[in-house]
Scaffold this active site. Structure first.
Site, PDB file in Angstrom:
ATOM      1  N   CYS A  72     -24.470   4.009  31.428  1.00  6.84           N
ATOM      2  CA  CYS A  72     -25.588   3.087  31.600  1.00  6.84           C
ATOM      3  C   CYS A  72     -25.278   2.012  32.626  1.00  6.84           C
ATOM      4  O   CYS A  72     -26.180   1.328  33.115  1.00  6.84           O
ATOM      5  CB  CYS A  72     -25.958   2.439  30.263  1.00  6.84           C
ATOM      6  SG  CYS A  72     -26.804   3.577  29.153  1.00  6.84           S
ATOM      7  N   ASP A  82     -41.246   0.127  25.503  1.00  9.15           N
ATOM      8  CA  ASP A  82     -40.386   0.207  24.324  1.00  9.15           C
ATOM      9  C   ASP A  82     -39.281   1.197  24.633  1.00  9.15           C
ATOM     10  O   ASP A  82     -39.097   1.604  25.782  1.00  9.15           O
ATOM     11  CB  ASP A  82     -41.201   0.613  23.093  1.00  9.15           C
ATOM     12  CG  ASP A  82     -40.679  -0.046  21.813  1.00  9.15           C
ATOM     13  OD1 ASP A  82     -39.474   0.105  21.542  1.00  9.15           O
ATOM     14  OD2 ASP A  82     -41.465  -0.725  21.132  1.00  9.15           O
ATOM     15  N   ASP A  83     -38.532   1.612  23.609  1.00 14.25           N
ATOM     16  CA  ASP A  83     -37.436   2.543  23.824  1.00 14.25           C
ATOM     17  C   ASP A  83     -37.933   3.917  24.269  1.00 14.25           C
ATOM     18  O   ASP A  83     -37.202   4.663  24.917  1.00 14.25           O
ATOM     19  CB  ASP A  83     -36.611   2.702  22.546  1.00 14.25           C
ATOM     20  CG  ASP A  83     -35.821   1.439  22.236  1.00 14.25           C
ATOM     21  OD1 ASP A  83     -35.539   0.680  23.187  1.00 14.25           O
ATOM     22  OD2 ASP A  83     -35.502   1.208  21.069  1.00 14.25           O
ATOM     23  N   ASP A 122     -39.316  18.643  37.044  1.00 11.89           N
ATOM     24  CA  ASP A 122     -38.845  18.935  38.395  1.00 11.89           C
ATOM     25  C   ASP A 122     -38.086  17.728  38.916  1.00 11.89           C
ATOM     26  O   ASP A 122     -38.435  16.585  38.599  1.00 11.89           O
ATOM     27  CB  ASP A 122     -40.004  19.247  39.351  1.00 11.89           C
ATOM     28  CG  ASP A 122     -40.349  20.727  39.400  1.00 11.89           C
ATOM     29  OD1 ASP A 122     -39.457  21.513  39.778  1.00 11.89           O
ATOM     30  OD2 ASP A 122     -41.488  21.080  39.057  1.00 11.89           O
ATOM     31  N   ASP A 133     -46.785  22.751  38.481  1.00  9.71           N
ATOM     32  CA  ASP A 133     -46.599  23.648  37.340  1.00  9.71           C
ATOM     33  C   ASP A 133     -47.708  23.478  36.314  1.00  9.71           C
ATOM     34  O   ASP A 133     -48.167  24.457  35.704  1.00  9.71           O
ATOM     35  CB  ASP A 133     -45.241  23.360  36.672  1.00  9.71           C
ATOM     36  CG  ASP A 133     -44.072  23.867  37.496  1.00  9.71           C
ATOM     37  OD1 ASP A 133     -44.249  24.845  38.238  1.00  9.71           O
ATOM     38  OD2 ASP A 133     -42.987  23.278  37.401  1.00  9.71           O
ATOM     39  N   GLY A 171     -39.547   5.930  32.380  1.00  7.69           N
ATOM     40  CA  GLY A 171     -38.639   6.581  33.304  1.00  7.69           C
ATOM     41  C   GLY A 171     -37.260   5.949  33.293  1.00  7.69           C
ATOM     42  O   GLY A 171     -36.963   5.052  32.490  1.00  7.69           O
ATOM     43  N   HIS A 172     -36.420   6.420  34.186  1.00  7.82           N
ATOM     44  CA  HIS A 172     -35.049   5.927  34.311  1.00  7.82           C
ATOM     45  C   HIS A 172     -34.691   5.915  35.787  1.00  7.82           C
ATOM     46  O   HIS A 172     -34.951   6.886  36.509  1.00  7.82           O
ATOM     47  CB  HIS A 172     -34.085   6.838  33.550  1.00  7.82           C
ATOM     48  CG  HIS A 172     -32.639   6.463  33.744  1.00  7.82           C
ATOM     49  ND1 HIS A 172     -31.992   5.572  32.922  1.00  7.82           N
ATOM     50  CD2 HIS A 172     -31.736   6.856  34.677  1.00  7.82           C
ATOM     51  CE1 HIS A 172     -30.733   5.429  33.333  1.00  7.82           C
ATOM     52  NE2 HIS A 172     -30.561   6.200  34.392  1.00  7.82           N
ATOM     53  N   THR A 173     -34.105   4.839  36.250  1.00  9.26           N
ATOM     54  CA  THR A 173     -33.658   4.729  37.637  1.00  9.26           C
ATOM     55  C   THR A 173     -32.180   4.374  37.657  1.00  9.26           C
ATOM     56  O   THR A 173     -31.768   3.372  37.073  1.00  9.26           O
ATOM     57  CB  THR A 173     -34.463   3.646  38.392  1.00  9.26           C
ATOM     58  OG1 THR A 173     -35.846   3.930  38.281  1.00  9.26           O
ATOM     59  CG2 THR A 173     -34.079   3.628  39.859  1.00  9.26           C
ATOM     60  N   ASP A 180     -47.203  28.399  40.865  1.00  9.49           N
ATOM     61  CA  ASP A 180     -47.089  27.582  42.080  1.00  9.49           C
ATOM     62  C   ASP A 180     -45.820  27.969  42.813  1.00  9.49           C
ATOM     63  O   ASP A 180     -44.789  28.271  42.208  1.00  9.49           O
ATOM     64  CB  ASP A 180     -47.121  26.087  41.754  1.00  9.49           C
ATOM     65  CG  ASP A 180     -45.914  25.635  40.954  1.00  9.49           C
ATOM     66  OD1 ASP A 180     -45.474  26.387  40.064  1.00  9.49           O
ATOM     67  OD2 ASP A 180     -45.401  24.524  41.198  1.00  9.49           O
TER      68      ASP A 180
END
Length: 775
Positions: A426, A458-459, A476, A499, A549-551, A639
């Site tokens: 993390c 939230d989480d 993807d 998709d 999301g996560h960056t 696709d």
């Protein structure tokens, strides 16, 4: 100012944004390409990918040069210089935020900026001119009208009157070039060039007023000898369809009116705080910097050096390239700027359309075919500097050098941290404050099923599945293949949604995962913002809510999405790969070739317009195409992505228990794809895809076909491949074309399974039956 003591590699510490692709800026790009400035990121914002060299434009109009011979490929040059190319148009400046406002994308941040957008003919200053006259600038619009005029005159006999407004060298040279080309075109068709008449209008007392009397006399004689009517001291005050009016009230007939006068600065500059002269041009000091904003420079026709005013001529724009590059480099590294004084006299080589030219400098006047050859040699050598670029170094061959960029103490600490060993787990996340600032202005679409999402973080997100619906899940993720994070975000989102649409489902929610290179917080924040702004636009257009999301930090920019979709509950609602039926035809909704084109782009082997067209295709959503295919009875769909056309078709034939025939001649291809494949430029994923060649019957017989390699070309955000009943194929294609899928085509048919193990049959234009549709 404190400097970091370690090499900073490819980190972006400062941004220089070049607005416009004029002659000065191409010189700046070339100088930075030859001598990069570590820590400095260049970004070129330009509406046109191919910028014309004004010195060769008359020769192009006269037919002596091709389009590519007179245009500099800005996307390719930017790639060579390690600069980002943003294809857009500047419409304003936020001086406080240090951003360039653009017509079709989010604002672009700068630390220093330069403007080189040329001049703008003020056709609106004369009634009707904006509607009925053709300004020579912007040149791309003039070229479109010129090509239309050529076609019309060639196809429709009859008298045509052409008027050019503007008696300077540009107007005279352009008129003579047009007359030469059009006359030759008519003569080649056995028609009388006298069908054409030409007239030149200027409010000045003489033509070519900035040149010596001998030069003016020579051009007066040339115009008279070629039957051109010359109207001096004639100011045009009104333009209507088929005629124009002089200040004395006289009307003159004109079927085509070309405007080469009354140029000024772009209208959007009036809304900035930049000091402008009476004609709207940006005033700059001896260092080419604006006195009203020290972080902004300007050059070329759009600029006016207050202490050294000069005529608007390409020679000055070209020669400003070196001093502008040097002063931008000095500004970003905290060194003193150096003044630049343009020459007082310059050589002008003015062509007469017929491979003949006149040399003018001060009192000098020389003329002859040899002058044209001299000019031709100079022009070709100039263009070669920007179009004949050496191959790119292999990835990993680039070296890092210490940066000279001046940083404050906090920035220096961030820079050193970015190149030090980073935490894993993390600890590799992008900082919360950076992320929150980057996403704060984005507005993902809201859906009532989303109970917990970005509106109340939230989480995890909480999403309700509506009654009577089944969930469709896909994911993807891939690294950036283009240097524009906004466009990359649009393509990545579009790719992930493909998709869902291929299954016949409605996109509901998306969760993003992104990797961003380490660097200064402001640069990381801007990259995340640009990328996610593009992605959210696409998601919103699909009514798909971004819910989280996560960056994290990584060596390369990358983006992906886990997308959830909804489909009617029940066994027959999904459009799967296993629904191919013998007798159906195969429809492909978009052209193929993205893999080879972007491999070529990375090696400077693709033309900029090829990449433009590929990106346009990749940014086109398949949402409407999927609905159209279902409405016309499609029973199977997928696709096209990384496995290429052949790989995805094999995935459809196996569960369907059928064979398939592909017509290589019918395949819609992106412009340039066949050329880059022929040059042996292939995607790195191509070898893995080629292993499926064993699925092709008589494969050895097709290996030499020029389109054979494109069967294995991996696609990004590719089109939909679907099977529809043969009797409904024509109606389906017509509907797809009406929806904007202009290259949709029937590319094959579904066959009964044969005894051979290979399910794929290839043909070359030998499809039979009413459903055949060739590109």
């Amino acid at each position: 100012m404190q400097q970091p003591q370690q090499p900073l590699g490819l980190q972006a510490l400062r941004d220089i944004v070049l607005v416009g692709g004029g002659h000065t800026h191409v010189g700046v790009l070339k100088r930075f390409a030859m001598k990069p400035e570590p820590g400095v990121r260049l970004t070129l914002i330009c509406r046109d990918t191919h910028t014309p060299y004004s010195g060769m434009l008359p020769g192009y109009v006269a037919g002596h040069y091709t389009y590519d011979e007179v245009h500099i490929d800005l996307r390719r040059l930017a790639e060579y210089a390690g600069a980002r190319f943003f294809r857009d148009e500047a419409i304003g400046i936020d001086h406080a935020a240090r951003t360039v406002l653009c017509r079709s994308r989010p604002p672009v941040s700068y630390d220093w900026m330069s403007i080189n957008i040329g001049s703008t003919p003020r056709v609106d200053a004369v009634g009707g001119a904006g509607e009925y006259a053709v300004p020579v600038k912007p040149i791309h619009r003039f070229n479109d009208r010129w090509q239309t005029l050529l076609s019309r005159i060639e196809a429709h006999p009859g008298r045509t009157r052409v008027a050019v407004v503007g008696g300077g060298a540009g107007g005279v040279e352009l008129l003579l070039a047009m007359q030469y080309r059009l006359g030759r075109e008519l003569a080649a068709r056995g028609r009388d060039p006298a069908e054409l008449s030409f007239a030149l209008f200027t409010r000045g007392e003489t033509i070519l007023p900035t040149h010596n009397a001998r030069v003016r006399a020579r051009f007066r004689d040339t115009l008279a000898r070629r039957g051109v009517e010359v109207h001096t001291a004639t100011e045009v005050v009104e333009v209507e369809a088929g005629r124009l009016q002089a200040a004395n009230g006289t009307w003159h007939g004109a079927d085509e009116i070309v405007w080469v006068t009354n140029a000024g600065g772009a209208a959007w500059l009036q809304g900035t705080r930049l000091a402008l002269d009476d004609d709207g041009f940006i005033e700059v000091d001896d260092t080419l910097r604006s006195p009203s904003d020290p972080r902004i420079f300007a050059a070329g026709d759009i600029a006016r050096q207050v202490n050294h005013p000069r005529e608007k001529a390409g020679v000055f724009a070209v020669r400003q390239g070196r001093p502008l590059a040097d002063n931008l480099r000095a500004a970003v590294t905290g060194r003193p700027l150096r003044p630049y004084r343009p020459q007082a006299r310059w050589l002008a080589l003015i062509s007469t359309g017929d491979r003949h030219a006149v040399a003018s400098r001060g009192g000098l006047c020389l003329a002859g075919d040899w002058v044209w050859r001299w000019k031709d040699g100079i022009d070709r050598r100039f263009m070669a500097k920007f179009n004949d670029l050496p191959p790119m170094a292999e990835e990993g061959m680039k070296t890092s050098s210490p940066s000279r960029v001046a940083l404050d103490e906090e920035e220096s600490a961030q820079a050193i941290s970015a190149i030090a060993m980073r935490c894993g787990g993390c600890g590799a996340k992008v900082g919360a404050s950076v992320l929150s600032r980057a996403l704060s202005t984005l507005a993902p679409v809201a859906r009532e099923e989303v109970r917990v999402g970005l509106h109340a973080p939230d989480d995890a997100a909480v999403v309700r599945v509506p009654p009577g619906k089944d969930m469709v899940h896909t994911i993807d993720f891939f690294r950036a293949f283009i240097d524009d994070p906004y466009v990359f975000g649009r393509v990545a989102a579009n790719h992930a949604l493909g998709d869902i649409f291929a299954m016949g489902a409605e996109a509901q929610t998306a969760t993003a995962v992104a990797t961003v290179p380490q660097g200064l917080e402001a640069k990381v924040e801007d990259t995340v913002y640009q990328m996610m702004a593009g992605a959210v636009e696409v998601l919103n257009e699909a009514n798909c809510a971004l819910v989280g999301g996560h960056t994290g930090e990584g060596s390369e920019l990358a983006l992906g999405f886990a997308v959830n979709g909804l489909i009617d509950a029940g066994g027959d609602s999904a459009l799967t790969k296993g629904g191919l039926r013998p007798g159906q035809v195969l429809i492909l909704t978009k052209p193929i070739g993205t893999g080879t084109l972007f491999a070529a782009h990375a090696r400077l082997g693709a033309r900029g317009r090829w990449i433009d067209a590929a990106l346009t295709s990749m940014c086109q959503s398949s949402r409407q195409a999927a609905s159209c295919l279902r409405e016309h009875g499609a029973t199977a769909c997928t696709d096209l992505t990384g496995f290429g056309l052949l790989g995805h078709l094999v995935e459809m034939t196996r569960p369907s228990g059928v064979d398939a025939e592909l017509d290589l001649a019918a395949l819609p291809l992106l412009e340039g794809a066949e050329e880059t494949v022929a040059a042996g430029i292939l995607s790195s994923l191509q070898p893995a895809n080629v292993r499926l060649r064993r699925a092709i019957r008589d494969q050895v017989a097709w290996v030499e076909h020029p389109r054979y390699p494109l069967l294995f070309d991996p696609q990004t955000a590719g089109g939909l491949l679907a099977s529809v009943p043969a009797e409904r194929a024509e109606a389906c294609l017509s509907a797809l074309h009406a929806l904007g899928y202009a290259r949709a085509a029937v590319i094959g048919r579904v066959l009964e399974a044969g005894e051979a193990l290979e399910p794929i049959h290839l043909t070359d234009g030998n499809l039979r039956g009413p459903a055949r549709r060739r590109q």
